[in-house]
Design an enzyme around this catalytic site. Structure first.
Site, PDB file in Angstrom:
ATOM      1  N   ARG A 189      15.265  30.232  14.405  1.00 27.24           N
ATOM      2  CA  ARG A 189      14.815  29.028  13.674  1.00 27.24           C
ATOM      3  C   ARG A 189      14.243  29.540  12.360  1.00 27.24           C
ATOM      4  O   ARG A 189      13.112  30.039  12.313  1.00 27.24           O
ATOM      5  CB  ARG A 189      13.764  28.278  14.480  1.00 27.24           C
ATOM      6  CG  ARG A 189      14.009  28.289  15.990  1.00 27.24           C
ATOM      7  CD  ARG A 189      14.487  27.034  16.594  1.00 27.24           C
ATOM      8  NE  ARG A 189      15.017  27.284  17.937  1.00 27.24           N
ATOM      9  CZ  ARG A 189      14.301  27.320  19.070  1.00 27.24           C
ATOM     10  NH1 ARG A 189      13.002  27.125  19.032  1.00 27.24           N
ATOM     11  NH2 ARG A 189      14.892  27.533  20.234  1.00 27.24           N
ATOM     12  N   TYR A 198       8.526  23.277  13.325  1.00 26.25           N
ATOM     13  CA  TYR A 198       8.875  23.720  14.683  1.00 26.25           C
ATOM     14  C   TYR A 198       9.572  22.584  15.445  1.00 26.25           C
ATOM     15  O   TYR A 198      10.547  22.810  16.163  1.00 26.25           O
ATOM     16  CB  TYR A 198       7.615  24.197  15.424  1.00 26.25           C
ATOM     17  CG  TYR A 198       7.806  24.287  16.913  1.00 26.25           C
ATOM     18  CD1 TYR A 198       8.616  25.272  17.485  1.00 26.25           C
ATOM     19  CD2 TYR A 198       7.209  23.364  17.768  1.00 26.25           C
ATOM     20  CE1 TYR A 198       8.819  25.331  18.857  1.00 26.25           C
ATOM     21  CE2 TYR A 198       7.405  23.413  19.144  1.00 26.25           C
ATOM     22  CZ  TYR A 198       8.213  24.397  19.678  1.00 26.25           C
ATOM     23  OH  TYR A 198       8.420  24.432  21.024  1.00 26.25           O
ATOM     24  N   ARG A 232      19.045  23.943  18.434  1.00 27.00           N
ATOM     25  CA  ARG A 232      18.027  24.986  18.240  1.00 27.00           C
ATOM     26  C   ARG A 232      18.461  26.336  18.778  1.00 27.00           C
ATOM     27  O   ARG A 232      17.733  27.314  18.659  1.00 27.00           O
ATOM     28  CB  ARG A 232      16.729  24.573  18.949  1.00 27.00           C
ATOM     29  CG  ARG A 232      16.155  23.308  18.406  1.00 27.00           C
ATOM     30  CD  ARG A 232      15.109  22.712  19.322  1.00 27.00           C
ATOM     31  NE  ARG A 232      13.859  23.430  19.345  1.00 27.00           N
ATOM     32  CZ  ARG A 232      12.901  23.290  18.448  1.00 27.00           C
ATOM     33  NH1 ARG A 232      13.066  22.465  17.431  1.00 27.00           N
ATOM     34  NH2 ARG A 232      11.772  23.958  18.549  1.00 27.00           N
ATOM     35  N   SER A 243       8.179  20.830  30.215  1.00 23.41           N
ATOM     36  CA  SER A 243       8.713  22.158  29.904  1.00 23.41           C
ATOM     37  C   SER A 243       7.915  23.238  30.628  1.00 23.41           C
ATOM     38  O   SER A 243       6.697  23.117  30.801  1.00 23.41           O
ATOM     39  CB  SER A 243       8.628  22.387  28.388  1.00 23.41           C
ATOM     40  OG  SER A 243       8.829  23.757  28.093  1.00 23.41           O
ATOM     41  N   THR A 290      17.424  25.133  32.510  1.00 23.03           N
ATOM     42  CA  THR A 290      18.035  25.239  31.180  1.00 23.03           C
ATOM     43  C   THR A 290      18.815  26.551  31.082  1.00 23.03           C
ATOM     44  O   THR A 290      18.257  27.631  31.310  1.00 23.03           O
ATOM     45  CB  THR A 290      16.941  25.179  30.098  1.00 23.03           C
ATOM     46  OG1 THR A 290      16.207  23.972  30.280  1.00 23.03           O
ATOM     47  CG2 THR A 290      17.523  25.200  28.699  1.00 23.03           C
ATOM     48  N   GLN A 344      11.066  21.379  34.113  1.00 28.84           N
ATOM     49  CA  GLN A 344      12.099  22.202  33.462  1.00 28.84           C
ATOM     50  C   GLN A 344      11.768  23.670  33.683  1.00 28.84           C
ATOM     51  O   GLN A 344      10.661  24.118  33.418  1.00 28.84           O
ATOM     52  CB  GLN A 344      12.140  21.887  31.961  1.00 28.84           C
ATOM     53  CG  GLN A 344      13.188  22.686  31.183  1.00 28.84           C
ATOM     54  CD  GLN A 344      12.636  23.970  30.601  1.00 28.84           C
ATOM     55  OE1 GLN A 344      11.480  24.007  30.196  1.00 28.84           O
ATOM     56  NE2 GLN A 344      13.444  25.025  30.579  1.00 28.84           N
ATOM     57  N   HIS A 396      20.500  21.936  23.067  1.00 34.38           N
ATOM     58  CA  HIS A 396      19.075  22.205  22.842  1.00 34.38           C
ATOM     59  C   HIS A 396      18.636  21.597  21.502  1.00 34.38           C
ATOM     60  O   HIS A 396      17.784  22.141  20.803  1.00 34.38           O
ATOM     61  CB  HIS A 396      18.846  23.726  22.829  1.00 34.38           C
ATOM     62  CG  HIS A 396      17.562  24.180  23.467  1.00 34.38           C
ATOM     63  ND1 HIS A 396      17.509  24.846  24.662  1.00 34.38           N
ATOM     64  CD2 HIS A 396      16.268  24.075  23.055  1.00 34.38           C
ATOM     65  CE1 HIS A 396      16.246  25.145  24.953  1.00 34.38           C
ATOM     66  NE2 HIS A 396      15.478  24.677  24.001  1.00 34.38           N
ATOM     67  N   LYS A 420      20.856  21.927  32.537  1.00 35.40           N
ATOM     68  CA  LYS A 420      20.799  21.473  31.137  1.00 35.40           C
ATOM     69  C   LYS A 420      21.305  22.574  30.210  1.00 35.40           C
ATOM     70  O   LYS A 420      20.921  23.733  30.359  1.00 35.40           O
ATOM     71  CB  LYS A 420      19.349  21.132  30.783  1.00 35.40           C
ATOM     72  CG  LYS A 420      19.105  20.816  29.317  1.00 35.40           C
ATOM     73  CD  LYS A 420      17.691  20.305  29.126  1.00 35.40           C
ATOM     74  CE  LYS A 420      17.361  19.954  27.694  1.00 35.40           C
ATOM     75  NZ  LYS A 420      16.993  21.125  26.889  1.00 35.40           N
ATOM     76  N   TYR A 474      12.412  27.706  33.107  1.00 34.34           N
ATOM     77  CA  TYR A 474      12.919  28.965  32.576  1.00 34.34           C
ATOM     78  C   TYR A 474      12.428  30.017  33.552  1.00 34.34           C
ATOM     79  O   TYR A 474      11.419  29.817  34.230  1.00 34.34           O
ATOM     80  CB  TYR A 474      12.296  29.283  31.211  1.00 34.34           C
ATOM     81  CG  TYR A 474      12.784  28.481  30.026  1.00 34.34           C
ATOM     82  CD1 TYR A 474      14.129  28.410  29.707  1.00 34.34           C
ATOM     83  CD2 TYR A 474      11.868  27.842  29.192  1.00 34.34           C
ATOM     84  CE1 TYR A 474      14.555  27.708  28.580  1.00 34.34           C
ATOM     85  CE2 TYR A 474      12.290  27.146  28.066  1.00 34.34           C
ATOM     86  CZ  TYR A 474      13.632  27.081  27.771  1.00 34.34           C
ATOM     87  OH  TYR A 474      14.051  26.395  26.664  1.00 34.34           O
TER      88      TYR A 474
HETATM   89  C1  LIG Z   1      10.150  21.220  19.573  1.00 32.61           C
HETATM   90  C2  LIG Z   1      11.171  21.316  20.684  1.00 32.61           C
HETATM   91  C3  LIG Z   1      10.879  22.085  21.800  1.00 32.61           C
HETATM   92  C4  LIG Z   1      11.808  22.151  22.849  1.00 32.61           C
HETATM   93  N1  LIG Z   1      11.477  22.861  23.981  1.00 32.61           N
HETATM   94  C5  LIG Z   1      12.344  22.882  25.023  1.00 32.61           C
HETATM   95  C6  LIG Z   1      11.996  23.544  26.235  1.00 32.61           C
HETATM   96  O1  LIG Z   1      10.904  24.081  26.374  1.00 32.61           O
HETATM   97  N2  LIG Z   1      12.923  23.551  27.219  1.00 32.61           N
HETATM   98  C7  LIG Z   1      14.150  22.941  27.097  1.00 32.61           C
HETATM   99  O2  LIG Z   1      14.946  22.987  28.028  1.00 32.61           O
HETATM  100  N3  LIG Z   1      14.483  22.294  25.963  1.00 32.61           N
HETATM  101  C8  LIG Z   1      13.617  22.234  24.940  1.00 32.61           C
HETATM  102  N4  LIG Z   1      13.954  21.560  23.798  1.00 32.61           N
HETATM  103  C9  LIG Z   1      15.238  20.841  23.725  1.00 32.61           C
HETATM  104  C10 LIG Z   1      15.069  19.388  24.182  1.00 32.61           C
HETATM  105  O3  LIG Z   1      14.766  19.331  25.558  1.00 32.61           O
HETATM  106  C11 LIG Z   1      16.337  18.569  23.935  1.00 32.61           C
HETATM  107  O4  LIG Z   1      17.438  19.238  24.468  1.00 32.61           O
HETATM  108  C12 LIG Z   1      16.569  18.300  22.441  1.00 32.61           C
HETATM  109  O5  LIG Z   1      15.357  18.032  21.791  1.00 32.61           O
HETATM  110  C13 LIG Z   1      17.503  17.115  22.276  1.00 32.61           C
HETATM  111  O6  LIG Z   1      17.792  16.895  20.944  1.00 32.61           O
HETATM  112  P1  LIG Z   1      17.012  15.805  20.046  1.00 32.61           P
HETATM  113  O7  LIG Z   1      15.703  16.422  19.704  1.00 32.61           O
HETATM  114  O8  LIG Z   1      17.902  15.646  18.852  1.00 32.61           O
HETATM  115  O9  LIG Z   1      16.848  14.552  20.867  1.00 32.61           O
HETATM  116  C14 LIG Z   1      13.051  21.471  22.745  1.00 32.61           C
HETATM  117  C15 LIG Z   1      13.319  20.703  21.620  1.00 32.61           C
HETATM  118  C16 LIG Z   1      12.397  20.608  20.590  1.00 32.61           C
HETATM  119  C17 LIG Z   1      12.704  19.732  19.407  1.00 32.61           C
END
Ligand SMILES: Cc1cc2nc3c(=O)[nH]c(=O)nc-3n(C[C@H](O)[C@H](O)[C@H](O)COP(=O)(O)O)c2cc1C
Length: 408
Positions: free
Chosen positions: A175, A35, A291, A117, A166, A138, A288, A264, A140
């Site tokens: 995923r 995850y 993702r 988050s 976001t 953050q 993101h 974002k 949503y």
């Molecule tokens: C496990 C996971 C959960 C995430 N959950 C959120 C989230 O709840 N809200 C959000 O805006 N971005 C979320 N993100 C994105 C991160 O805020 C960020 O944009 C991203 O991890 C940056 O890339 P990096 O992991 O390569 O540093 C998530 C990323 C990961 C890896």
């Protein structure tokens, strides 16, 4: 929380973020590790985010004594001791007990900000109280505007200094690792549907014990549905789809929140300009972490286009693929005010909780100091594109970006 001897010894062998990643993989059940680690579809953008940093090379200045490099920067009017902020990571509490609180505390101790988050397992008030540093919330719109208004009010009352909205999550990305690991089935809480996927948890008894001591599968205490209570884990996907953030929502958020707003998930100069027009105080160039929409450009490759588009009107941050302090330096050279780090600290959480986050932050800080010294640059605030070779693999560098690129 005092780190166990086991956690301390595990961290003593960690040299870089990749080591933390491996340590997290050893401690976490496969479904939880994947995850964090995985991306959408074929994970092309996930890989590209990291590769784009490898394509960009430095242009150092020899025989310059940079002293002790000054890493401070100012983001949204607040001085940070480091040019990076911890990104919002949903469901962190699956990685370690009270994860959002310990991560926020580690960020504050290092003199930087933490972003909570919407999909966190700890109360936003407790997270605020856990750290001496700034905290951003953050947002949503899961649960709709009424639900979001209540969270915004709580964030304001608790002392959150910025809202980070976001905009890249109209629907959760596919995923594929999560599908194969049975995340949807595990969330049904129906023993027969869960059965094929539970063995992975038995293989990680230390994690499992910690998970149950921490209360088991959490609901989301900051997404409180009127008349229903906190949103359940299994309801997140549908809730996201039903209440994606639109530009109209951003205008509404601007009306009810008078503090700074960070948008974002900006991928293009056009969206960056739109965000500014709707009242954003900063934008984050972000996909993101690969993702959401697979096949978009790496964040670093998009950064010059966005820097040019906003033309100094708001601060530009970026995230995606940062695993070393030298990556942070490259992003700042291309015009980022600071960066957000996601997986780099999430691996630390998964490996060892708070001490793991501290280790991640220490690694990035030491990298930053060393990189600046080797570049012959005394301060983060002095970095610009003259410290980079012409970024051959970085497309879309529009004319008039204001970046002083030296041909190399
Ligand atoms: C496990 C996971 C959960 C995430 N959950 C959120 C989230 O709840 N809200 C959000 O805006 N971005 C979320 N993100 C994105 C991160 O805020 C960020 O944009 C991203 O991890 C940056 O890339 P990096 O992991 O390569 O540093 C998530 C990323 C990961 C890896």
């Amino acid at each position: 929380m005092v780190p166990s001897l086991f956690e301390t010894s595990r961290l003593s062998r960690v040299v870089n973020i990749e080591d933390l990643r491996r340590a997290a993989k050893r401690r976490l059940p496969r479904a939880v590790f994947d995850y964090i680690d995985g991306g959408a579809d074929a994970e092309v953008t996930l890989r590209e985010n990291c590769r784009s940093f490898e394509r960009l090379t430095f242009r150092p200045r020899g025989a310059v004594d940079a002293g002790t490099p000054d890493l401070r920067t100012t983001v949204l009017g607040a001085e940070l001791a480091l040019p990076f902020v911890l990104a919002p990571i949903g469901s962190s509490r699956l990685f370690h007990a009270r994860a959002e609180e310990v991560a926020a505390r580690a960020a504050g101790a290092a003199g930087t900000a933490y972003t909570l988050s919407t999909f966190s397992g700890c109360l936003l008030e407790d997270v605020r109280a856990a750290t001496t540093g700034p905290v951003w919330y953050q947002l949503y719109l899961a649960g709709g505007r009424e639900c979001a208004t209540a969270s915004i009010e709580r964030a304001r009352a608790a002392g959150y200094s910025a809202l980070l909205v976001t905009i890249d999550t109209a629907v959760a990305g596919l995923r594929e690792r999560d599908v194969r690991n049975g995340i949807a089935e595990l969330l049904t809480r129906k023993p027969l549907r869960m059965a094929p996927y539970v063995a992975q948890f038995a293989l990680r008894p230390a994690w499992l014990a910690g998970f149950f001591r921490d209360g088991g599968l959490m609901a989301f205490p900051n997404v409180v549905m009127p008349g229903k209570g906190p949103m359940l884990y299994a309801d997140v996907g549908k809730a996201l789809e039903q209440s994606m953030v639109t530009w109209q929502d951003l205008r509404w958020i601007r009306d009810i929140w008078d503090g700074p707003i960070v948008v974002k998930g900006v991928h293009t100069g056009e969206d960056a300009r739109r965000a500014v027009a709707e009242g954003a105080d900063a934008v984050v160039v972000s996909n993101h972490g690969g993702r959401q929409l697979d096949g978009v450009r790496a964040s670093l490759d998009v950064l010059p286009e966005v820097v040019a588009a906003v033309n100094g009107r708001v601060e530009v941050l970026m995230d995606g693929g940062i695993r070393r302090g030298s990556d942070i330096v490259k992003a700042i050279c291309l015009g980022a005010r600071a960066v957000l780090v996601g997986r780099a600290y999430a691996y630390g959480l998964g490996a060892a909780g708070g001490p793991g986050v501290t280790r991640a932050v220490d690694i990035l800080r030491a990298d930053l100091v060393r990189t600046l010294k080797l570049l012959g640059c005394p301060a983060v605030s002095d970095l610009d594109a003259s410290y980079l070779d012409r970024p051959r693999g970085v497309p879309h560098l529009p004319a008039g970006t204001g970046l002083r690129l030296t041909s190399g």
